[in-house]
Design an enzyme around this catalytic site. Sequence first.
Site, mmCIF file in Angstrom:
data_model
loop_
_atom_site.group_PDB
_atom_site.id
_atom_site.type_symbol
_atom_site.label_atom_id
_atom_site.label_comp_id
_atom_site.label_asym_id
_atom_site.label_seq_id
_atom_site.Cartn_x
_atom_site.Cartn_y
_atom_site.Cartn_z
ATOM 1 N N ASP A 48 -24.955 -58.945 -72.667
ATOM 2 C CA ASP A 48 -25.263 -58.573 -71.274
ATOM 3 C C ASP A 48 -26.239 -57.316 -71.170
ATOM 4 O OD1 ASP A 48 -23.511 -60.428 -70.198
ATOM 5 O OD2 ASP A 48 -21.777 -59.076 -69.803
ATOM 6 N N ASP A 153 -14.878 -35.470 -60.927
ATOM 7 C CA ASP A 153 -15.613 -35.575 -61.961
ATOM 8 C C ASP A 153 -17.018 -36.339 -61.748
ATOM 9 O OD1 ASP A 153 -13.845 -34.767 -63.699
ATOM 10 O OD2 ASP A 153 -13.397 -36.477 -64.893
ATOM 11 N N ALA A 165 -17.711 -54.101 -64.440
ATOM 12 C CA ALA A 165 -18.069 -53.082 -65.714
ATOM 13 C C ALA A 165 -17.188 -51.786 -65.274
ATOM 14 C CB ALA A 165 -19.366 -52.718 -65.368
#
EC number: 2.7.1.23
Length: 270
Positions: A48, A153, A165
């Site tokens: 990928d 974050d 993903a």
Amino acid sequence: MVKLKIAVVHNKTEHTLQITAELLEKLVAAGHTIDQRNPELVISVGGDGTLLSAFHLYSHKLDQVRFIGVHTGHLGFYTDWRDYELDDLIELLSTRKDESVSYPLLDVRITYRNGKPTKHFLSLNESIVKRTDSTMVADIYIRDELFERFRGDGLSVSTPTGSTAYNKSIGGAVLHPRINAIQLAEIASLNNRVFRTLGSPMVIASHEWIELRMQDSAECLVTVDQFQLQQEEIKSIFYRIAEEKIQFASYRHTHFWRRVRDAFIGEIEE
């Protein structure tokens, strides 16, 4: 017989180099032209990550090219062919005029505080914004209306194909690529009596957009797919569904939910 102009993009592993050499020889023998500059079809050989690289190499030609992925490792989301199926692939390339299946892309526009020109990118998977040294603070606008002030974050904005993903690893939903939308997911947000965010992934429709207005971007890190952008004084980042789409040649296109099952669940005994 169908004759195509084909570009081949590959990684540098020994096995992939062997498969690429075999593929090139078979393509030429079948009468196709290897054209790395102006192809009609781009074949990615690897995984990928290699297909992501191929997409960015030809992102300025998306209205002219289609993509096919040949996998030389484990099964990937963007690869419909395995390394031992080259003969079957070339036979279909040579005998059938194929149609395409299209997937949405993410339009990314970054504005800087120092007056530098706005930068524009297309993303197949996702864009991530993080602070590397302290809490990131950003005002999130949806369709030009302030939605919340985020502290944490960072944030991830993904396409439907990119939803499997990094987005999935931080608790985002998996979206079918026929859903023309983008997803905003928080990375370790601060939620207490003083600071509050929605705390859930958000799916943004194609007629809407997201703008992140950074409160302090001195150490802000931005990625677009696998590429890390140079750290600069970012004022805001604008996200929406791109007008462009990526076209995958559908000689044999694996059903999306089968990809998800094979990648995360495996075989199921009935």
